[in-house]
Design a protein around this motif. Sequence first.
Motif, short mmCIF file in Angstrom:
data_model
loop_
_atom_site.label_atom_id
_atom_site.label_comp_id
_atom_site.label_asym_id
_atom_site.label_seq_id
_atom_site.Cartn_x
_atom_site.Cartn_y
_atom_site.Cartn_z
N PHE A 153 35.17 48.80 38.27
CA PHE A 153 34.21 49.74 37.62
C PHE A 153 33.93 49.30 36.50
O PHE A 153 34.65 48.74 35.66
N TYR A 154 32.65 48.83 36.44
CA TYR A 154 31.83 48.27 35.02
C TYR A 154 30.86 49.18 34.58
O TYR A 154 29.80 49.65 35.21
N ASP A 155 30.65 48.92 33.32
CA ASP A 155 29.53 49.45 32.35
C ASP A 155 28.88 47.93 32.07
O ASP A 155 29.39 47.35 31.08
N HIS A 168 23.65 54.64 31.12
CA HIS A 168 23.86 53.24 31.44
C HIS A 168 24.21 53.28 32.91
O HIS A 168 24.48 54.02 33.64
N LYS A 169 23.59 52.03 33.43
CA LYS A 169 23.83 51.59 34.66
C LYS A 169 25.22 50.95 35.06
O LYS A 169 25.61 50.00 34.28
N LEU A 170 25.87 51.66 35.81
CA LEU A 170 27.47 51.42 36.10
C LEU A 170 27.39 50.61 37.45
O LEU A 170 26.78 51.18 38.13
N THR A 171 28.49 50.07 37.66
CA THR A 171 28.63 49.26 39.06
C THR A 171 30.18 49.52 39.43
O THR A 171 30.80 49.39 38.54
N LEU A 172 30.02 49.75 40.77
CA LEU A 172 31.40 49.97 41.43
C LEU A 172 31.68 49.22 42.49
O LEU A 172 30.67 49.01 43.53
N LYS A 173 32.72 48.09 42.56
CA LYS A 173 33.00 47.39 43.90
C LYS A 173 34.34 47.67 44.35
O LYS A 173 35.30 47.61 43.42
N ILE A 174 34.56 47.73 45.76
CA ILE A 174 35.72 47.77 46.33
C ILE A 174 36.09 46.55 47.10
O ILE A 174 35.23 46.61 48.22
N PHE A 175 36.98 45.80 46.84
CA PHE A 175 36.97 44.69 47.76
C PHE A 175 38.34 43.89 47.36
O PHE A 175 39.04 44.17 46.40
N ASP A 176 38.83 43.06 48.14
CA ASP A 176 39.89 42.21 48.07
C ASP A 176 39.24 40.78 47.87
O ASP A 176 38.45 40.35 48.20
N PRO A 177 39.57 40.42 46.42
CA PRO A 177 39.04 39.35 45.75
C PRO A 177 39.60 37.88 46.44
O PRO A 177 38.81 36.91 46.38
N THR A 178 40.49 37.88 47.25
CA THR A 178 41.16 36.83 47.90
C THR A 178 40.83 36.64 49.44
O THR A 178 40.11 35.45 49.58
N TYR A 179 40.99 37.55 49.96
CA TYR A 179 40.40 37.20 51.61
C TYR A 179 39.69 38.39 52.12
O TYR A 179 39.39 39.38 51.29
N TYR A 180 39.14 37.89 53.00
CA TYR A 180 37.95 38.64 53.85
C TYR A 180 38.64 40.02 54.70
O TYR A 180 39.08 39.65 55.79
N VAL A 181 38.62 41.15 53.89
CA VAL A 181 39.03 42.18 54.85
C VAL A 181 37.79 43.16 54.75
O VAL A 181 37.38 43.30 53.63
N ASP A 182 37.19 44.01 55.67
CA ASP A 182 36.08 44.51 55.56
C ASP A 182 36.41 45.96 54.94
O ASP A 182 36.80 46.85 55.64
#
Length: 226
Positions: A106-108, A147-161
């Motif tokens: 989660f980023y600003d 402010h425009k915030l961004t949210l990403k949810i992911f496994d940074p290493t492997y590909y899991v959907d």
Amino acid sequence: MYFLSVCKTLPGAVGNKRLLVSGLLTLLIALPCRAHPHSWIDIKTRILGSDQAITGLKMEWTFDAMTTAYLFDGEDMSPAQQEKTLHKLAASVMTNMLSQHYFTYFYDNQTPIRYQSVDTGQLSTAKGKATLSFSLPLAKPYPLNGHKLTLKIFDPTYYVDMSWKDSHDISFAPRLQDHCQQKLVEPNPTSAQISYAMSLPMDADPDNKLGQLFTQTLELSCKAQS
């Protein structure tokens, strides 16, 4: 999330493809080494807060049937022990996800919005699928500053959907609804990035940069009324 597969190609220029991985599963629970499974995680997220600040994120992650089978493999899921087993697994999952920031970023702009560690999660099962529910309270309330915030949810290493099916899987607490706007942005990897990901053997060392190239981005902006 946008995924590739080294074993199955779907129609279209690049298609809705998925890569065989078990990295996220290994972090979630202490699984023995075995063939890489496909893994799909359908996400629902609620942004928590008041009419002045965002206070946290409420998550609901539903695992596909195969991932659920791996999760429960070797566990006592008899009617008498199921509740105890689910409680034990939920605690293990939450502990193991801490080192990966709960796969939630989660980023600003470039500044991370930090959250507290999570003590508890709830694991349930229905129709052959497990669902993990938990809340991520922010380290401190984040003011509705526009402010425009961004949210990403992911496994940074492997590909899991890990993905939201559509924008309806993202919601706001009632007191935020009149203050916030959202946009769900699908990933757009380059041909070179796709080719590189497809060229990796299943036993390759993890590439920590790949995950975010193939994940959705939630853009949101919230502003308090003067």
